[in-house]
Design a protein around this motif. Structure first.
Motif, PDB file in Angstrom:
ATOM      1  N   GLN A  88       0.939  -1.392  -0.025  1.00  0.00           N
ATOM      2  CA  GLN A  88      -0.236  -0.014  -0.057  1.00  0.00           C
ATOM      3  C   GLN A  88       1.182   0.899  -0.451  1.00  0.00           C
ATOM      4  OE1 GLN A  88      -2.928  -0.431   3.214  1.00  0.00           O
ATOM      5  NE2 GLN A  88      -4.147  -2.137   2.312  1.00  0.00           N
ATOM      6  N   LYS A 145       7.077  11.588  -0.446  1.00  0.00           N
ATOM      7  CA  LYS A 145       6.184  11.576  -0.225  1.00  0.00           C
ATOM      8  C   LYS A 145       5.367  10.195  -0.119  1.00  0.00           C
ATOM      9  CE  LYS A 145       3.772  14.644  -3.162  1.00  0.00           C
ATOM     10  NZ  LYS A 145       3.809  15.175  -5.201  1.00  0.00           N
ATOM     11  N   ALA A 146       6.382   9.202  -0.607  1.00  0.00           N
ATOM     12  CA  ALA A 146       6.534   7.266  -0.381  1.00  0.00           C
ATOM     13  C   ALA A 146       6.437   7.404   1.179  1.00  0.00           C
ATOM     14  CB  ALA A 146       7.539   6.326  -0.818  1.00  0.00           C
ATOM     15  N   LYS A 148       3.898   8.994   3.466  1.00  0.00           N
ATOM     16  CA  LYS A 148       2.614   7.854   4.137  1.00  0.00           C
ATOM     17  C   LYS A 148       3.287   6.740   4.980  1.00  0.00           C
ATOM     18  CE  LYS A 148      -0.317   5.185   0.752  1.00  0.00           C
ATOM     19  NZ  LYS A 148      -0.890   4.496  -0.355  1.00  0.00           N
ATOM     20  N   HIS A 203       2.907   7.968   7.969  1.00  0.00           N
ATOM     21  CA  HIS A 203       0.969   8.211   8.597  1.00  0.00           C
ATOM     22  C   HIS A 203       0.828   6.656   9.235  1.00  0.00           C
ATOM     23  CE1 HIS A 203       1.911  11.818   7.887  1.00  0.00           C
ATOM     24  NE2 HIS A 203       0.883  12.114   8.173  1.00  0.00           N
ATOM     25  N   LEU A 204       1.455   5.810   7.689  1.00  0.00           N
ATOM     26  CA  LEU A 204       0.756   4.732   7.595  1.00  0.00           C
ATOM     27  C   LEU A 204       1.303   4.231   9.130  1.00  0.00           C
ATOM     28  CD1 LEU A 204       1.795   3.150   4.422  1.00  0.00           C
ATOM     29  CD2 LEU A 204      -1.010   3.178   5.771  1.00  0.00           C
ATOM     30  N   CYS A 257      -3.616   9.486  10.712  1.00  0.00           N
ATOM     31  CA  CYS A 257      -3.365   9.244   9.462  1.00  0.00           C
ATOM     32  C   CYS A 257      -3.402  11.307   9.044  1.00  0.00           C
ATOM     33  CB  CYS A 257      -4.500   8.979   9.071  1.00  0.00           C
ATOM     34  SG  CYS A 257      -4.879   6.959   8.365  1.00  0.00           S
TER      35      CYS A 257
END
Lengths: 346, 343, 273, 650, 142
Positions: free
Chosen positions: D101, D111-112, D115, D118-119, D647
């Motif tokens: 994901q 950006k990855a 993310k 946050h995950l 998130c």
């Protein structure tokens, strides 16, 4: 010395108050409220009673105490968020509300003064408007040591004389405010004073409601604490907060932390209005609630206004504005309740 | 025409026979022209009971109170309470039955038909009277009200001063009663969702402008939920502390209380609160309009609930508050429920 | 210097001790102010802040004579106290106060003092007990009658053991346990059992509301006059300075006019606590 | 106590580390409240990786861990086991999916990484509020119920019995065997259906572990996996099979004749009958629906009079038999699409328009014509026969949208068998496509075309009507575009298969889901094809979807082995992430009761309670409850809220 | 130069279909924007309206709820309840003036990695021109 201000000059006075935030009654969606006057030319003092009293300007429903921010692991930075105390003038304050502010002053003053309150309070100039006729069908100020033209708490009192206002300067703050208007104010002449006095005297006769002979009520209340009277009286109460939120003298509040960010932890400690009518107001975290039902809460409201406050401050904590009667969704009438207390056989 | 005497006689009969614990009804308020809720416990007090165009209150709110009290009593009096209901109020009973909050035997329902009109809207009347004070308001013979002021009596058509909810009423005759007063008149409502449709025609931005201005005014006095017979939860999601606490509730459980919204009366929190209330009332709101009437700052709260009532009707063919046997709106579905919004 | 009454001072947790485990856990915390501080009197409280969670009024259980830390013993009860229980040594909290009145211990000089506590109720009187012990010569006999539901629920276990050499200590638990050698029953029953003399004695009782009620009854029964009995009251508090309006009992704000009351005073007030 | 969470970020070689800056994620996570340890490692799932986790749990006294790695579907169990080995509850381990994901679907490293952080944070928030839970354990009744006595049911029952478990096989008709017993030969081998089926039927009747209950129906099923309680209605046959010696005297005297189901109405039978000679149990049944005489109790008495062994007992009553079983296999099979629906093909109107099963009977040596293919109308040998495929199938507008799967093959077989019987005859097949996937299937179809001269016409039949003793078949050959008109002697419709009569009602009783066509729904179309949506209930055969014999048998064995998987356990363990009622908040409104797909919530004392064994933890109840009074453990609203905050970075 | 607005999106994915579909997109290396942070729930039926309000309140620019296609629900019919409930939520959000694009529901099966990718791409594309969602978002101090 008292002044006269022609109504046509009233907007000019407001224009001259550039340094002030000006609040005045405004009609929005059929409801009158004191709102920041963005268009000062449009301000008119032809209004009945506002829904929310002027207390909201000196004691806003929400204000920040301080900001907290986690600086490093387990360390915090606190930033005090005192209001800046911008000069503020409230126009059209009714006598009962001016008086109410003096009562709130007592609570927030004293040995341990509330800086947040005083910052706004000291910066606020209250320009009253004497009631020529009762602004609400439930006005009863005379019954609770007030009057439709009481000067208590006000800095200026204006009386509507038709096409001009009779302006009484009551404090230094008021004096300064009037001086901003400069030449638009004229010295009042004896006939003007007479006219104002007549309006004042007449207005006292026009009050729709009264609450007579209540001097024994505080003592009566003391003996009625455990009476089933409160159960009966509170049957129709729906435990909303209208009566207290809209009361000019009610001042209860809550303090909560509002979190904006978890990591790093940041947020603000916020004061909001609260009311003794909400069940969670007094509930301990154990679940024990000293005032477990609406009977106890109605009793608290009446007792606070007509017994406890009287014991501490020698004054009723009610100025007879009648808002709680007018806006109660189920018609609980403080006058009726107090009368029943008065007439209650102990 | 409903006669006071008939209702009073019925009340007297019920109280004298001991069939009911007490009767929740309307009496004339201190101001001399508006009704207030009253609780009649003794037969000799039945003459207080009135019926008229100011009987706004949905008295089922007090049936909820009665249930709460009963739960706390050790040996409660299990007799029913008598309650005066209008058409809309009766639908609230249907919901309480549907949700098993009360049982049918808990209430003795004294229905009154609103016949040709309904209740008035105080603010509309005040605007109409332009400063004159009403002294009395009565039902007129047709779709009108007879209003008395100090300056005399005027006839006002219902369409001008009747509450919006009554203009859009779909149940002016109670749907569930033990005894019914007044005629089961037929009434057609051409635009049951007319007021909502007006808002719907606005653009998205204008709707936001409308609602943000309205909800900005909210002081979170919670009169809307307090007056609502459907808001009977012990602990509302808007409450910031754990409310429904029993001696065995642990600190962990209390600390887990979800703080969905802050107490600050700011637009984001106000709108959160009102949206939650609206969604929780979806399929449950019976449009008695009490939230809107109680609101001290005049927020058109009915327009939130009515919107979802409309969607429930149009999208799912769901009628609220007529059948206590059917499942709640959100605890059932139809295979043909629309899904064109799912992409 | 102007002081903002709502702005807490930062303090560091310097020790954490678990007194009682389990669901109704009790922990004792000692804190030191990072900067400045305040001096308190026996019986006063302080408002502890856990930023992001809120504040909770807690009685100060250390003696004013101890200058280098403040001590709080806290029962895990709700959101804030749960957060306090999560603190570790080195954690920073906010403290404002001290709030409320105090036990008039100066006027008790030369008298005997009877402490009667139950459960976490030992915390508010611990400060008086410690102070009077430190100035033992100023006071007469000191006696502690303390009880808890079960033996693991007893707070200050080590201190109590130590105390036995310095004063009379009578412990009790509600229900018998095999190893328990002392009194079995409620604190009030223990009072009736031990029958301490009311002669020139001040009794301080503190604990859960029901315990306070029964203890006062027991004390009266054995001859204590109303003005010889002192207790503390707790109500929900927010401001701590008599303004927010929720902790009142009649005209009294518990945060300001309380929490210490003689039974003579308290019995005049409405039953709203 | 303050939480002590450990974070383990996996590089997965460069699968994650190539796109996500794992070091910075680890560093960022270290700042989170309650995080006591945060590291990254090249392969977390490797032995050293797992050891690292275990060691850290012990050394750093971690109370929960988050592993940020691949999808939880892959290694959640791996890491939960590792956590358990290190002494913390397996639910104190959560996975943040930063590969499938995140790293695999994004290119921008910044950006990855953002993310992924946050995950991971969201997983931290969740795990910190996870409760320690132990699987819910229930004892198992080591007995199975098989519903349906066709080839699937027979196979399942035999497999279970062979593995040593008691089986109850319930069949609603008087004999087991199902549709397979009606068939003549089977494709693609053309071996005799009866010959391969009969031994299995006999084995069922003789197996000591199988309790065969024919002429019986399941009335009610309650309970849950491992512990079902079943009520079975045993209808009276009025014949004692123990006494009956199959002399057949009774049928000779029976005055009542009704259509014979076994021959699909091509012949008749008496009210007392044996369905077919090889029936199991080998006994007669008096069909009380057709026998009744209004003046006596049920019968004329003739059959009882001639029965020398006194096997006939008119006083037999229906019985309700209660059984307890641990697993249930549903093999209720199929029926053909109703002929009333195929009026456009003259089915039901013209005697010589038959369905596939009737044609099977015509071909069968035991059938009404002893294996000679003769027209039902005049018993003449048909010289031109038209077979129509997809009769009712693949027709979303008017009939069934799905493909019945076996028709292509059996139609080829029919044409072939016809040709073998009527050497000078001509078979025509109208088809849409020929679907011949399966071992030896395509070759079989080719043989029909090449060796037996079957003419395949691609197109639909537009009209069928009788004219001059012939059945006129109008159609279009869509390949040539030419209209086709055939004067046929017989038309055979390859009727669609549909779930058998009564399957829908049974599904309701069992609380099984059905798809839009009424076939029983499998738990997952790919990965759990033999499991139903209800734990402990399995699907076999054409009840789930159209199937041929080998597929049905394969699924039946699959279902049996799944059932054995349950029955072989002493106790069953059920996921403990089930719903929990917060009694203080519950008002007993029952909205959750209505939405629960498993009837796991029941009213009790004015509130509700959850049957933890039935609950699957879907959480629909919690989203329906207005008061958040029912929540799923370890995915409470509180946890989801924390995850939302995480998130959104706040 | 101002950076392009990157919407923050919270996606509630059911464990059995949509989350698996998203996994499939990963396995198939289908690229899509990184704006969506998924939260795996057991079933779309368990998504409370409050989750959606909360996400917007906490600053989400968009919210996606994705579940199994009708008939495919692992829990038989949870998605059918979700469909009804969330349509009401959508109508309400739009009624108060939130842009319709901000709340989206989709059916994504375990086999539809491609569709998942498509849904995310579309959502991000539709949200970019709208700019940050400030209507329901709580105010922040800096």
């Amino acid at each position: 010395m008292d002044k006269i201000l022609a109504k046509k000059d009233f907007p000019r006075w407001l224009e001259a108050l550039g340094a002030y935030d000006v609040y005045a009654p405004q009609l929005i969606d059929d409801v009158w409220n004191y709102e920041l006057a963005t268009d000062r030319k449009a301000v008119s003092l032809d209004y009945p009673q506002t829904a929310i009293p002027a207390k909201k300007i000196v004691f806003p429903q929400r204000e920040f105490f301080f900001e907290f921010r986690e600086a490093d692991t387990d360390d915090y930075k606190l930033k005090e968020l005192l209001p800046e105390g911008k000069p503020t003038v409230i126009f059209g304050v009714r006598a009962c509300e001016g008086k109410a502010v003096t009562l709130t002053d007592l609570v927030f003053g004293g040995e341990i003064a509330d800086d947040y309150y005083w910052k706004r309070r000291n910066a606020a100039v209250l320009v009253g408007l004497a009631c020529a006729s009762p602004p609400s069908t439930n006005c009863f100020c005379l019954s609770v040591n007030g009057s439709p033209h009481s000067k208590e708490g006000l800095d200026v009192l204006m009386t509507d004389l038709g096409d001009q206002y009779y302006v009484e300067i009551l404090t230094d703050k008021g004096k300064k405010l009037v001086s901003e208007g400069g030449a638009i104010f004229h010295e009042a002449k004896p006939p003007d004073k007479k006219a104002a006095e007549k309006i004042h005297a007449d207005s006292e006769k026009k009050l729709a409601r009264e609450l007579k002979n209540i001097k024994d009520v505080p003592a009566k209340l003391k003996g009625m604490f455990a009476s089933p009277f409160w159960d009966d009286e509170s049957m129709s109460c729906i435990r909303c907060g209208i009566c207290t939120y809209l009361c000019p003298t009610c001042h209860c509040f809550d303090i909560n932390d509002e979190v904006e960010s978890q990591t790093p932890l940041a947020g603000r400690r916020v004061r909001t209005w609260d009311t003794c009518q909400f069940p969670d107001f007094t509930m301990h975290s154990s679940g024990h609630n000293p005032r477990p039902d609406k009977a106890a809460r109605l009793r608290q409201r009446i007792n606070h206004k007509f017994q406890y406050f009287v014991e501490v401050w020698q004054n009723y904590q009610c100025t007879g504005c009648g808002r709680c009667i007018t806006l109660c969704p189920v018609g609980i009438d403080i006058i009726k309740v107090v009368e029943k207390v008065r007439d209650h056989a102990n | 025409m409903v006669k006071h005497e008939d209702v009073r006689a019925e009340a007297k009969k019920l109280l004298e026979s001991g069939k009911v614990k007490y009767i929740i009804a309307y009496e004339l308020g201190a101001d001399g022209w508006k009704a207030n809720p009253v609780f009649i416990k003794k037969p000799e007090d039945v003459d207080k009971i009135i019926w008229g165009p100011t009987c706004f209150h949905n008295l089922i709110r007090f049936v909820v109170d009665e249930k709460r009290r009963k739960v706390q009593q050790k040996n409660p009096d299990t007799r029913p309470v008598g309650v005066m209901v209008k058409g809309c109020d009766s639908r609230a009973i249907v919901i309480l039955l549907q949700e098993k909050f009360i049982e049918r035997k808990d209430v003795h329902i004294i229905g009154v038909s609103c016949e040709k009109t309904g209740v008035i809207d105080e603010r509309k009347l005040a605007n109409k009277l332009k400063g004159r004070k009403a002294k009395n308001v009565e039902f007129g013979p047709d779709e009108n009200f007879v209003v008395t002021t100090e300056e005399g009596t005027v006839d006002l058509p219902a369409s001008e001063i009747m509450a919006d909810r009554c203009l859009e009423c779909i149940a002016h005759v109670p749907v569930i009663t033990d005894v019914l007063f007044g005629e089961k008149t037929k009434r057609t409502v051409p635009h049951p969702f007319g007021s909502v449709e007006k808002i719907e025609t606005l653009s998205s931005e204008d709707r936001w402008k409308f609602w943000s201005e309205q909800l900005e005014k909210c002081v979170r006095c919670y009169a809307c939920r307090s007056v609502c017979p459907m808001c009977y939860c012990d602990e509302c999601v808007a409450d910031t502390i754990t409310f429904a606490v029993s001696p065995d509730t642990t600190a962990e459980e209390k600390a887990q209380k979800i703080k969905w919204l802050d107490k600050s009366p700011v637009i984001s929190e106000n709108i959160f609160y009102h949206m939650v209330r609206a969604i929780h009332l979806a399929g449950r709101c019976i449009d008695c309009g009490e939230c809107e009437r109680a609101c001290p700052v005049n927020i058109p709260l009915r327009m939130l609930n009515k919107k979802l009532e409309k969607e429930a009707k149009l999208l799912f063919g769901y009628d609220v508050g007529f059948d206590s046997e059917k499942p709640a709106l959100i605890s059932c579905f139809r295979d043909e429920d629309p899904e064109d919004f799912i992409r | 210097m102007r002081t903002n009454v709502y702005l807490p001072k930062l303090a560091k947790v310097i020790s954490v001790k678990e007194e009682v485990g389990g669901v109704r856990s009790i922990k004792t915390f000692r804190t030191q102010f990072l900067d400045g501080g305040f001096t308190h009197k026996c019986g006063q409280c302080a408002m502890l802040s856990i930023f992001g969670k809120g504040e909770s009024m807690i009685s100060i259980s250390s003696s004013p004579l101890v200058k280098d830390y403040l001590q709080f013993s806290i029962l895990k009860m709700g959101r804030v106290t749960s957060a306090i229980h999560d603190l570790e040594v080195g954690s920073i909290i906010g403290i404002r106060g001290p709030y409320g009145n105090a036990f008039p211990i100066e006027s008790w000089k030369g008298k005997n003092i009877l402490f009667a506590g139950g459960g976490i109720g030992l915390a508010p009187i611990w400060s008086v007990l410690q102070t009077t012990l430190l100035r033992k010569k100023d006071y007469g006999d000191l006696t502690l009658i303390y009880g808890a539901r079960t033996s693991p629920d007893i707070v200050f276990k080590e201190e109590l053991a130590d105390l036995k050499s310095k004063m009379k200590v009578h412990l009790s638990i509600d229900v018998a346990e095999p190893e328990w050698k002392e009194f079995v029953g409620f604190v009030a029953q223990n009072i009736l059992d031990k029958k301490p003399s009311p002669e020139n004695t001040i009794a301080i009782t503190c604990g859960p509301p029901i315990m306070i009620k029964t203890c006062i009854k027991a004390l009266s029964e054995i001859g204590f006059k109303d003005d010889q009995i002192y207790t503390t009251v707790e109500n929900k508090m927010k401001c701590g300075i008599g303004k927010c309006g929720r902790c009142n009992i009649g005209r009294h704000y518990v945060c300001k006019d309380g929490p210490v009351y003689s039974w003579a005073e308290l019995r005049q007030l409405p039953q709203e606590y | 106590m303050k939480k002590r969470t450990g974070i383990f970020i996996c590089h997965c070689g460069i699968n994650i580390a190539g796109t996500v800056d794992v070091k910075s994620v680890a560093a960022e996570m270290a700042k989170e409240p309650g995080v006591a340890h945060s590291v990254d490692y090249v392969y977390m799932c490797s032995d050293p990786g797992q050891n690292m986790i275990e060691q850290a749990i012990k050394d750093k006294k971690l109370d929960s861990v988050v592993v940020a790695c691949c999808s939880p579907n892959l290694h959640e169990t791996t890491f939960r086991n590792a956590a358990k080995r290190a002494g913390i509850n397996s639910f104190k381990c959560e996975i943040a999916n930063i590969r499938e994901q995140c790293s695999w679907v994004h290119k921008d490293k910044g950006k990855a990484t953002h993310k992924a952080a946050h995950l991971t944070k969201s997983a931290v928030k969740k795990v910190q509020k996870n409760e320690s839970l132990e699987p819910i354990s229930v004892p198992v009744t080591r007995k199975a119920l098989v519903i349906g006595g066709g080839i699937s049911g027979i196979q399942s029952a035999l497999d279970l019995a062979g593995a040593g478990y008691k089986v109850i096989l319930v069949e609603r008709s008087p004999s087991i065997g199902g549709h397979m017993s009606q068939l003549s030969e089977t494709f693609p081998t053309l071996d005799c259906s009866q010959c391969i089926l009969t031994p299995k039927m006999v084995e069922v009747s003789r197996h000591p572990n199988i309790k065969l209950m024919t002429y019986s129906e399941v009335q009610e099923v309650t309970g849950y996996v491992g512990n079902f309680k079943v009520k079975i209605l045993k209808k009276p046959t009025y014949v004692d099979p123990a006494k009956c010696n199959l002399c057949d005297e009774c049928t000779k005297v029976c005055p009542i004749v009704v259509p014979n189901e076994f021959d699909v109405g091509l012949t008749g039978r008496r009210a007392i009958y044996i369905p077919f000679p090889q029936a199991i149990p080998a006994s007669y049944t008096l069909d009380d629906k057709n026998c009744p005489d209004p003046f006596t109790t049920i019968a004329c008495g003739k059959c009882a009079d001639v029965c020398k062994v006194k096997a006939i007992n008119y006083d037999m009553k229906p019985e309700i038999i209660e059984e307890e079983v641990g697993a249930i296999i549903v093999a209720t099979g199929f029926d053909l699409y109703d002929k009333e629906n195929m009026a456009e093909y003259g089915y039901g109107k013209y005697a010589d328009v038959l369905d596939g099963l009737q044609f099977e009977r015509l071909c069968s040596a035991s059938g009404p014509t002893q294996g000679k293919i003769l027209r039902p109308s005049d018993h003449k040998e048909p010289k031109e026969v038209v077979f129509i495929q997809c009769s009712g199938s693949r027709d979303p507008e008017l009939h069934c949208a799905y493909c019945s799967k076996i028709c292509c093959m059996y139609t080829a077989k029919h044409a072939m068998l016809y040709k073998h019987h009527v050497h000078d005859g001509q078979a025509y097949i109208f088809y849409i496509d020929v679907r011949s996937g399966g071992k030896g299937y395509e070759e079989f179809v080719q043989r029909a075309v090449e060796e037996d001269g079957v003419i395949y016409l691609r197109g639909k039949v537009s009209k069928i009507f009788e004219e001059n003793g012939k059945i006129k078949v109008w159609g279009v050959d869509t390949l040539s575009g030419k209209p086709i008109e055939i004067d046929a002697d017989m038309v055979v419709l390859a009727q669609a298969m549909r779930p058998s009569n009564g399957a829908q009602e049974l599904a309701k009783k069992l609380k099984l889901g059905t798809d839009k066509d009424g076939f029983l729904a499998e738990a997952h179309p790919k990965l759990r094809p033999v499991e139903s949506v209800t734990a402990g209930m399995f699907l076999a055969g054409a009840a789930q979807a159209p199937k041929d014999i080998p597929e049905a048998v394969a699924q039946a064995s699959g279902a049996a082995s799944k059932a054995i998987g349950i029955l072989s356990q002493e106790r069953l363990y059920h996921s403990p992430t089930v719903a929990k009622v917060l009694k203080n908040l519950c008002t007993g409104c029952g909205m959750c009761v209505a939405v629960c797909p498993y009837d796991a919530i029941a009213f009790k004392d004015g509130k509700v309670e959850v049957n933890e064994v039935l609950c699957e933890g879907c959480g629909t109840c919690s989203a329906t409850c207005l008061r958040a009074a029912i929540q799923v453990k370890n995915l409470t609203q509180n946890q989801v809220q924390e995850m939302i905050l995480a998130c959104l970075g706040g | 130069m101002t950076e392009e607005f990157e919407p923050k999106i919270v996606a509630f994915l059911c464990k059995w279909c949509s989350s698996a579909g998203s996994d499939l997109a990963g396995v198939s290396r289908m690229e899509y924007p990184a704006n969506v942070i998924p939260i795996q729930v057991m079933c779309s039926g368990s998504v409370s309206p409050l989750y959606i309000f909360e996400a917007f309140n906490r600053g989400a620019d968009g919210v996606l709820v994705s579940g199994c296609h009708p008939g495919d629900c692992h829990y038989i019919k949870g998605n059918m309840y979700a469909r009804r409930k969330l349509l009401l939520v959508k109508k309400l959000l739009e009624h108060v003036g939130l842009e319709p694009q901000r709340f989206r529901m989709s059916w994504v099966s375990a086999a539809e990695g491609q569709k998942y990718t498509q849904v995310i791409k579309e959502l991000v594309k539709e949200l970019k021109p709208l700019g940050p969602q400030t209507k329901l978002r709580r105010e922040r101090n800096g």
